[in-house]
Structure formats: C-alpha cells, structure tokens
Scaffold this active site. Sequence first.
Site, PDB file in Angstrom:
ATOM      1  CB  SER A 175      78.670  -3.297  53.691  1.00 47.26           C
ATOM      2  OG  SER A 175      79.938  -3.563  54.342  1.00 47.26           O
TER       3      SER A 175
ATOM      4  CE1 TYR B  22      76.588  -2.836  58.871  1.00 48.78           C
ATOM      5  CE2 TYR B  22      78.206  -3.618  57.770  1.00 48.78           C
ATOM      6  CZ  TYR B  22      77.306  -2.343  58.082  1.00 48.78           C
ATOM      7  OH  TYR B  22      77.488  -1.444  57.281  1.00 48.78           O
TER       8      TYR B  22
END
Length: 267
Positions: free
Chosen positions: A136, A149
């Site tokens: 990501s 995250y």
Amino acid sequence: MDFSGKVALVTGAANGIGAGLARRLAAAGASVVVADVDDAGGEAVADEVGGVFVHCDVRDPRDSEAAVALAVERFGGLDVAVLNAGIATGFTFDDFDVERYRTVMGINLDGVVYGVHAALPALRARGGGRIVATASMAGLMAMPMDPLYGANKAAVVGLVRGLGPVLAADGITVNAVCPSFADTNIVTGVKDALEAAGMPIMGVDDVVDAFVSVLRSGQPGECWFVQAGRPSAPFTFPNPPGPRTATGERVRFTRDPLTTSDVPEES
C-alpha cells in the site's frame, strides 16, 4: 512475461483487486488458482475464469501450502504467486483489541510470509517465476489515520526489498504493488469521507493494470506505487546512511553479503 500457459495463484481473489487480476491473467492465457475464505465468491470467480478455487485462510501456513499443492496437482506447477489477501484495520489504539490486532497482522503480513514460503519450492521447480505482494502507499509514507495498517504494509515493503536480491539468484522476481485508495471493500467505511476531502478513489482496473506491468517488467525487490493521475513506477527509496566504520568511513564490501556476488567498482 508471457502469461500464456503459465499457472498463477492469487490470494484474496473472490473480489476486488484479486478477482480483477484473476480475470486479467486468465484472459491472457494463464491457468488460475483462486484462493480466498469467501467460498461462494471464490468459486464464482474460478468458474468464470476457467480456473479452480481453494479455500485459503492466509493466516494458516497450511492453507497456503495446500493452495500451492493444488496448483501443482491440477495444472502441473506454479509460475506466479500474487499474495493479495488483505483487510482494513478497523480499530485504533484507543479501542485496541489484541485478537483483532492479531487477525489484521496475520492476514496482511503473516499471509505474505507464509505465501512466499509455500510458493518457493514450486517456483524453483519451474526454474523461476514471479511473486507479487499487495502492499500500500501506507507502506511507503506515514499513515496517521491508521498507523497499524501502515505498520503491516511497511513490513511487507521491507520484506520484498530484502528478498529481492536473495531470490533473484533462483530466477524468482519478488515485487510489491503499493496502491493508494482503490474502490475495494477496504475503503467501504471511509469512501464517502475520502471523496468529500477530494481524495480520488481509483478503479480496480487501474490497479490491475499496475499489477500486470509489474509482473511483466518488475525488477527484483522493486515496490511500485499506484496513484491516480500519474503512471505507476518503482518507488525510489532515499539512500540510508549505510554502515560506517568507527571513524565514520563507509564500509565497503568486495562481495554482496546477501548474494555472494561481486560488488562492482564505483566509478
């Protein structure tokens, strides 16, 4: 890479990016193993692409091993492993829950580690292949809105960068794809807020395009960013300070300690 006749395993392939990539690879001639915990969705995608579905909870290394074994049994081997399964965090340090934390880390990080470990023997048996992990943009930059995250995605980036030169000696290219916000289940709860703030939400096909580019031309250890409005490309990491002697001079190796290859002289 020509996908015709290749065998690909895609985790998290019942929907979103994984499903889109399974469709794209199958359309290009690959045989696809669709792996997911969503049996109904995964079987539907497998039927659509003429592949095979396997129930796979990536938190359990035995499931990843079974998925690779199915690829070998059904299609004769494995050439591509796309380790895509991932979930949103859904909590902060203020409402921290250990069980949910372990679930998120188990899927987003452990699932990549277990997937690599399971895929390596089959890829080596083919004389090489490709591994691509879904990371990501949160793994390339600070993520104040969801630091947990960001932590597991940064770990995936670090893993890929470290594995790159090691596995290249076996003809295996390892890469990461680092998308910004895409229209998948992960952004369901925050999509309206992101759009209201002016943050573009990319279509799944845009991210799949980047995956295909990485599979075709990625170099060992590269981590490609995917953002709206600009071409995807490998992220160029700033050079770290590097090892130094006690007097401050840079330590120089005549051989790469990871690959045992000769280190070229600097010009």
